[in-house]
Design an enzyme around this catalytic site. Sequence first.
Site, PDB file in Angstrom:
ATOM      1  N   HIS A   1       6.218  -2.810   2.479  1.00  0.00           N
ATOM      2  CA  HIS A   1       5.130  -3.187   1.571  1.00  0.00           C
ATOM      3  C   HIS A   1       5.494  -2.758   0.159  1.00  0.00           C
ATOM      4  O   HIS A   1       6.034  -1.670  -0.047  1.00  0.00           O
ATOM      5  CB  HIS A   1       3.820  -2.515   2.006  1.00  0.00           C
ATOM      6  CG  HIS A   1       2.739  -2.579   0.969  1.00  0.00           C
ATOM      7  ND1 HIS A   1       2.373  -1.483   0.214  1.00  0.00           N
ATOM      8  CD2 HIS A   1       1.950  -3.606   0.556  1.00  0.00           C
ATOM      9  CE1 HIS A   1       1.403  -1.831  -0.612  1.00  0.00           C
ATOM     10  NE2 HIS A   1       1.127  -3.110  -0.421  1.00  0.00           N
ATOM     11  N   SER A   2       5.226  -3.633  -0.824  1.00  0.00           N
ATOM     12  CA  SER A   2       5.426  -3.332  -2.235  1.00  0.00           C
ATOM     13  C   SER A   2       6.889  -3.008  -2.515  1.00  0.00           C
ATOM     14  O   SER A   2       7.770  -3.814  -2.237  1.00  0.00           O
ATOM     15  CB  SER A   2       4.501  -2.181  -2.660  1.00  0.00           C
ATOM     16  OG  SER A   2       4.511  -2.016  -4.057  1.00  0.00           O
ATOM     17  N   LEU A   3       7.165  -1.827  -3.056  1.00  0.00           N
ATOM     18  CA  LEU A   3       8.551  -1.443  -3.318  1.00  0.00           C
ATOM     19  C   LEU A   3       9.358  -1.378  -2.034  1.00  0.00           C
ATOM     20  O   LEU A   3      10.533  -1.765  -1.998  1.00  0.00           O
ATOM     21  CB  LEU A   3       8.582  -0.094  -4.042  1.00  0.00           C
ATOM     22  CG  LEU A   3       9.952   0.539  -4.272  1.00  0.00           C
ATOM     23  CD1 LEU A   3      10.819  -0.348  -5.147  1.00  0.00           C
ATOM     24  CD2 LEU A   3       9.805   1.917  -4.898  1.00  0.00           C
TER      25      LEU A   3
ATOM     26  N   HIS B   1      -3.861  -4.919  -4.126  1.00  0.00           N
ATOM     27  CA  HIS B   1      -2.464  -4.733  -3.717  1.00  0.00           C
ATOM     28  C   HIS B   1      -2.327  -3.779  -2.529  1.00  0.00           C
ATOM     29  O   HIS B   1      -1.305  -3.799  -1.839  1.00  0.00           O
ATOM     30  CB  HIS B   1      -1.660  -4.202  -4.915  1.00  0.00           C
ATOM     31  CG  HIS B   1      -0.222  -3.943  -4.633  1.00  0.00           C
ATOM     32  ND1 HIS B   1       0.693  -4.951  -4.400  1.00  0.00           N
ATOM     33  CD2 HIS B   1       0.486  -2.779  -4.541  1.00  0.00           C
ATOM     34  CE1 HIS B   1       1.886  -4.434  -4.186  1.00  0.00           C
ATOM     35  NE2 HIS B   1       1.790  -3.119  -4.265  1.00  0.00           N
TER      36      HIS B   1
ATOM     37  N   GLY C   1       8.915  -3.260   0.546  1.00  0.00           N
ATOM     38  CA  GLY C   1       9.226  -4.631   0.905  1.00  0.00           C
ATOM     39  C   GLY C   1      10.396  -5.178   0.118  1.00  0.00           C
ATOM     40  O   GLY C   1      11.239  -5.914   0.659  1.00  0.00           O
TER      41      GLY C   1
END
Length: 634
Positions: free
Chosen positions: A304-306, A414, A308
Amino acid sequence: MSISGLLLSVALLPSVVSAHDHVYFDPPSSGSPFLGPQIPLTGPPALTGTHEFTLRHIYQRGTRDQPDLHRRLDIKPHTRLWAVSDDGLEKELVTFDTPLVASSSPLTIQRLADRRLSVIEGYLAAARSSGEAVALSPSEWVMDTLAGPNVTDKESVLTFAKMTANDYIEEPGTEDWHYIHGRFNYSSSFGWQSDGLRGHIYADKTNSTIVISLKGTSPALFDGAGTTTNDKINDNLFFSCCCGQGGSYLWRQVCDCQQSAFTANLTCIVEAMNDENRYYRAAIDLYSNVTDMYPDANVWMTGHSLGGAMSSLLGLTFGLPVVTFEAVPEALPAARLGLPSPPGHDPRLPQSRQYTGAYHFGHTADPVYMGTCNGVGSICTWGGYAMESACHTGQMCVYDTVEDKGWRVALSTHRIRAVISDVLEVYEDLPPCAPEEECYDCELWKFFKSNGSESTTTSTTTTTTAPTTTRTSTCKTPGWWGCLDESTTTTTITSTTTTTTTSTSTCKTPGWFGCKDPTTTTEATPAPSVTTTIPTPTTYPTSSTSTCKDPGWFGCRDPSSTTASITSSPSTTSTCDDPGFFWGCYDESTTATHPITPGPSAPYSTPSPTNKHTCTSSIFFGLICVGSTGTELR
């Protein structure tokens, strides 16, 4: 059985093979007294199936503060874990009651035939030295069809999302870390919430498929909470056009590679991204240690996010299936790292690659996922994050929450737990997935490559030739905006041709803003000189004498007498007995002309008739007289 009988039985075997080879015996002949062991044929793994995953290990790879740290926590039945909330403040004891089930389906990936770590490291090192990805022949690439995550199954997608949401730590006082490398005397205060890249390793019951879930960016916006400081450094390094430079003054600058406005040294940026204390290098080290433990397993990536984005970079590097959620657009760092690209694809545009095996789930209200969290008023900017990248590699699976639900674009959408509860579980169908090919990053910037030894200081030398003007004037009759006298101006311009231009003018008819006479210009070059003579005009002196006994607002109200003495010119004498309110005289004027000699002075002048008027009736506040009486005095 005797030794001789054992040797006899061995001699009767069809052949002798090593223990790790697959042996398939022929059907026993009628004359053979022994029945050979039936070893089952191990064919290719099934491309479809259902997997039930459990958490097996938690890895921590130190980066900024402890770059040599790499340790592993093995999850055992008696291990007590706490689940950490999104903000890192709340913790609760974990009970694994709900199984994590996901299904697999055939997935085609174009990847390198030789994916050994030593080979990959050689390609990356060559890209760092040359500044561009290594060109490989088509024979070094293969199209593999393998068992990948079923991204058309909603329950499977939810399972991967829950894996990325889980953030575990061991209950304090029960830590049992296994140090892969690094020192063994870290203090208990150095937990993995303070530094490093964290990965959760899930495996199915047969250990044939494992999932690596990388921990994403901490939600805290300001330094000092968990890994947010280190995450911000990596975010600005990987997803900014130039390490947080050239934009808002609130962005945290993590390198010094900008040369001028929208111009940066790409070699400097790539060197900073490949430092050993960066997340990409830590992710490669973490992946290599996991594959050492499970050498024959099929590896899937999620995050997820960074996390990901790092999972996607690993997938592009080693040819792995990837499922991410609200991932930061990662095409920009993929191009800068020099990842190998198949023939026919521009390595500078990894978003144009096909068959990557990567699927990025997200929604339109998330500015990080959509690549818009970089405006002046965005929360990312106020938190110091420079999130300028906008392009994803692979396939984008987008929920249009702005259109469907009327959501506003906000950073609060987010969070992965909000994505699970408000998006993934609410929508009945999964969104369609499509590549994002027509997308470009940092279009306003210009990047150049160097050998890494140049100084970051630049100097500019500018030579300017300016004309020099010399003006000499003596004013005898000043006017409102300048002198009304004749003027002479000389202008000399020095240039490489050594040409001198001289302009001389004499004004006979001066105007308010300049001379109205025609202008004559003479250019002098290395030739015979020319002399021009201009006659001097005759000046007539004028004298005026006045004495005021009754001053008014805008002049003197006394009777005035002006005598002008000019040879062969008329003289005028006037006396005003009835002056006007603002200006002018209402008396009759008398002019005396002496054609031969000047007239006599005032004491010998002949007195003129004098009239006196008295107003008896006026209008307009006394400004106009309509009735008057007059007496004539002689």
